[in-house]
Scaffold this motif. Structure first.
Motif, PDB file in Angstrom:
ATOM      1  N   PRO A  46       0.825  -1.209   0.000  1.00 13.24           N
ATOM      2  CA  PRO A  46       0.000   0.000   0.000  1.00 13.24           C
ATOM      3  C   PRO A  46       0.859   1.259   0.000  1.00 13.24           C
ATOM      4  O   PRO A  46       2.061   1.204   0.227  1.00 13.24           O
ATOM      5  CB  PRO A  46      -0.774  -0.115   1.321  1.00 13.24           C
ATOM      6  N   GLN A  47       0.204   2.391  -0.257  1.00 13.93           N
ATOM      7  CA  GLN A  47       0.890   3.669  -0.149  1.00 13.93           C
ATOM      8  C   GLN A  47       1.204   3.942   1.321  1.00 13.93           C
ATOM      9  O   GLN A  47       0.536   3.429   2.211  1.00 13.93           O
ATOM     10  CB  GLN A  47      -0.009   4.776  -0.711  1.00 13.93           C
ATOM     11  N   PRO A  48       2.201   4.771   1.600  1.00 15.89           N
ATOM     12  CA  PRO A  48       2.483   5.099   3.002  1.00 15.89           C
ATOM     13  C   PRO A  48       1.293   5.783   3.667  1.00 15.89           C
ATOM     14  O   PRO A  48       0.543   6.520   3.019  1.00 15.89           O
ATOM     15  CB  PRO A  48       3.678   6.063   2.901  1.00 15.89           C
ATOM     16  N   ASP A  90      -4.259  10.244   5.751  1.00 17.98           N
ATOM     17  CA  ASP A  90      -4.304   9.903   4.331  1.00 17.98           C
ATOM     18  C   ASP A  90      -3.556   8.585   4.140  1.00 17.98           C
ATOM     19  O   ASP A  90      -2.370   8.494   4.446  1.00 17.98           O
ATOM     20  CB  ASP A  90      -3.639  11.016   3.513  1.00 17.98           C
ATOM     21  N   ASN A  91      -4.261   7.565   3.651  1.00 19.50           N
ATOM     22  CA  ASN A  91      -3.604   6.268   3.432  1.00 19.50           C
ATOM     23  C   ASN A  91      -3.341   5.998   1.956  1.00 19.50           C
ATOM     24  O   ASN A  91      -3.072   4.854   1.569  1.00 19.50           O
ATOM     25  CB  ASN A  91      -4.427   5.134   4.039  1.00 19.50           C
ATOM     26  N   GLY A  92      -3.392   7.025   1.129  1.00 16.88           N
ATOM     27  CA  GLY A  92      -3.189   6.856  -0.301  1.00 16.88           C
ATOM     28  C   GLY A  92      -4.456   6.554  -1.057  1.00 16.88           C
ATOM     29  O   GLY A  92      -4.500   6.680  -2.286  1.00 16.88           O
ATOM     30  N   GLU A  93      -5.504   6.163  -0.342  1.00 14.72           N
ATOM     31  CA  GLU A  93      -6.797   5.885  -0.943  1.00 14.72           C
ATOM     32  C   GLU A  93      -7.871   6.850  -0.454  1.00 14.72           C
ATOM     33  O   GLU A  93      -8.750   7.239  -1.205  1.00 14.72           O
ATOM     34  CB  GLU A  93      -7.233   4.452  -0.618  1.00 14.72           C
ATOM     35  N   ARG A  95      -8.671  10.270   2.308  1.00  8.95           N
ATOM     36  CA  ARG A  95      -8.178  11.340   3.178  1.00  8.95           C
ATOM     37  C   ARG A  95      -9.306  11.760   4.115  1.00  8.95           C
ATOM     38  O   ARG A  95     -10.410  12.083   3.662  1.00  8.95           O
ATOM     39  CB  ARG A  95      -7.680  12.529   2.359  1.00  8.95           C
ATOM     40  N   PRO A 182       4.897  10.672   6.517  1.00 12.16           N
ATOM     41  CA  PRO A 182       4.669   9.245   6.778  1.00 12.16           C
ATOM     42  C   PRO A 182       4.627   8.955   8.279  1.00 12.16           C
ATOM     43  O   PRO A 182       5.457   9.461   9.041  1.00 12.16           O
ATOM     44  CB  PRO A 182       5.865   8.564   6.112  1.00 12.16           C
ATOM     45  N   TRP A 351       0.165   0.910   8.171  1.00 11.44           N
ATOM     46  CA  TRP A 351      -0.902   1.291   7.237  1.00 11.44           C
ATOM     47  C   TRP A 351      -2.207   0.671   7.716  1.00 11.44           C
ATOM     48  O   TRP A 351      -2.214  -0.418   8.299  1.00 11.44           O
ATOM     49  CB  TRP A 351      -0.585   0.782   5.829  1.00 11.44           C
TER      50      TRP A 351
END
Length: 502
Positions: A46-48, A90-93, A95, A182, A351
């Protein structure tokens, strides 16, 4: 695709590349060109997880009316500043935005204006923003001035202080976004039972319990310490302090959002501005986490849980007297120490999934019948020499008339639910009773749940239907404004939102 073709041709024809190396390079290129199976896509890293926080000063000028009691004193001294505190995840998916404001209660119209501005400027959906008031009783009003504070203010322009609060919230969220970095996340709960007491009491048979409407109640709010007529509290307490903690990849704390079901503490000179224990907790946990000197600054915030019938007074006695702010500091210190104790054993995650759900619920408002309206008008004009049945008769006569004349038969309120991994957060725009918060925890499909009250607006008290049958201050018309079964409808809707998130 043309670039990919040339790279592919080069790999095939390169004479100095080993067969094994060619195979790995070809596989890597093909993985970019050929869609992955769903199972492979889901297991991709996953995104940071990012978090940013901020606080903005919303302290009013001296000379304004302080709200939270019946005397309406003028602010002559600022003991500690008032703030709006902001947290962005914000988890990359997804916010999400949380805002906690040092104020008694804030109208939906104020929060809606801040959300509109932020949605326009940042692209974050308003449904992903939760904004709440702490319920300090030592602040000027962000819900309107004078009688407008209890009136129906939809479609009316905001006053100067409300516009100022909107601008400070908007600025604060933007700064929090600027501070995104992060992080790792953890959440947990402690127990602080020694500072929560149900303030509604059933009394011994024969105890008079008049109310301002000319009737008799079955319970009394704040019956007095060591009152010989005490029978039993009318409801439970919730001693849990829940919190979500963020730290950066170097291990330094970034932000902490806490929730405790205590109305407020008080013990403040009548003309002082103060954020109450909510602000003192934020300062104390910062000290315990050794986060006083860092950049961006560490931000802690304490939200109000389901504390509509909960205070800090043990009426069983003995009576206590404290210098101003002493009890408040004790509460803030002991709640912060319990949070710190739990914090030290927490397992942080790199995450988590983040989700948000929102709905709007229509509720009927309380109706003032002709007899009560007529009585209220008589009380309002009667001579001060007439002994009232209740000391607040004239105040409630005025409030009941205003409520009957201004409030519509139905209102629409915002309900929200958020999930952070297996933690659920509910948001309710009322001063919610503790038993309702406990019911939400019991019925929630999530492993962990807490509720933030006075979120996205403030419409007075929210007793359960059973508590309505007992009467008492929190059920009086104009203090309570919505139908007696409103809590049942709200809990049902929140469970629907939780199911969507789950």
């Amino acid at each position: 695709m043309r670039l990919a073709f040339y790279i592919f041709t080069w790999l095939v024809n390169a004479t100095k590349t080993s067969i094994i190396r060619k195979r790995w390079m070809l596989w890597g290129l093909c993985s970019l060109l050929i869609p992955c199976p769903l199972s492979m896509a889901q297991s991709a890293p996953p995104q940071p997880l990012l978090a940013g926080a901020s606080k903005t000063n919303i302290t009013p000028a001296l000379g304004g009316v302080l709200v939270g009691g019946f005397g309406d004193p003028i602010a002559n001294h600022i003991h500690d500043e008032l703030h709006s505190r902001q947290l962005v995840l914000d988890n990359g998916e997804t916010r999400l935005v949380w805002v906690v404001v040092d104020n008694l209660s804030i109208n939906r119209e104020v929060f809606d204006e801040a959300k509109r501005s932020l949605e326009k400027d940042t692209g974050i959906p308003a449904a992903h923003m939760m904004m709440s008031a702490t319920h300090t009783h030592s602040a000027t009003s962000a819900s309107g001035l004078s009688d407008a504070r209890r009136g129906w203010n939809v479609d009316k322009p905001l006053d100067d202080y409300q516009r100022f609060v909107v601008s400070r919230i908007v600025d604060g969220v933007k700064v929090a976004i600027n501070n995104l970095e992060p992080v790792q996340i953890a959440w947990g709960a402690g127990q602080v039972p020694q500072h929560v007491f149900n303030r509604r009491w059933k009394m011994k048979p024969g105890t008079p319990m008049p109310n301002p409407m000319g009737g008799q109640d079955k319970v009394i709010m704040n019956p007095g310490v060591a009152n010989p007529n005490l029978a039993e509290p009318a409801g439970p307490t919730d001693p849990e302090v829940y919190f979500v903690s963020l730290r950066n990849l170097s291990g330094k704390p970034v932000a902490l959002l806490a929730n405790y079901s205590l109305h407020y503490v008080g013990g403040v000179p009548a003309d002082h501005v103060s954020a109450d224990y909510f602000g003192l907790f934020a300062d104390r946990i910062k000290q315990l986490l050794d986060a006083d000197r860092q950049d961006p600054p560490f931000i802690a915030m304490m939200s109000n849980g389901t504390s509509g019938d909960i205070n800090n007074i043990n009426v069983m006695g003995p009576a206590e007297k404290h210098p101003p702010y002493t009890k408040m500091r004790t509460v803030a210190d002991e709640v912060a120490k319990e949070v710190y104790r739990v914090y030290q054993g927490m397992q942080f995650r790199d995450w988590v999934p983040l989700k948000a759900a929102k709905t709007e619920l229509k509720l009927h408002t309380r109706r003032v019948d002709a007899d009560l309206l007529s009585r209220s008008r008589r009380v309002l004009v009667q001579s001060d020499s007439v002994k009232p049945q209740h000391r607040l008769e004239k105040i409630y006569a005025q409030r009941i008339i205003q409520f009957a004349e201004e409030w519509p038969e139905q209102i629409t309120v915002i309900l929200q639910a958020f999930s952070i991994g297996d933690l659920a957060v509910a948001a309710i725009p009322f001063e919610t009773f503790a038993e309702i918060g406990l019911e939400i925890k019991r019925k929630s499909p999530f492993a962990h749940t807490f509720t933030i009250s006075l979120a996205n607006g403030g419409y007075g008290y929210l007793p359960s239907a059973a508590q309505h049958q007992l009467g008492g201050y929190e059920t009086w018309i104009s203090t309570n404004r919505v139908e007696e079964h409103a809590s049942d409808k709200i809990v049902e809707k929140l469970m629907e939102l939780f199911s969507k998130l789950k």
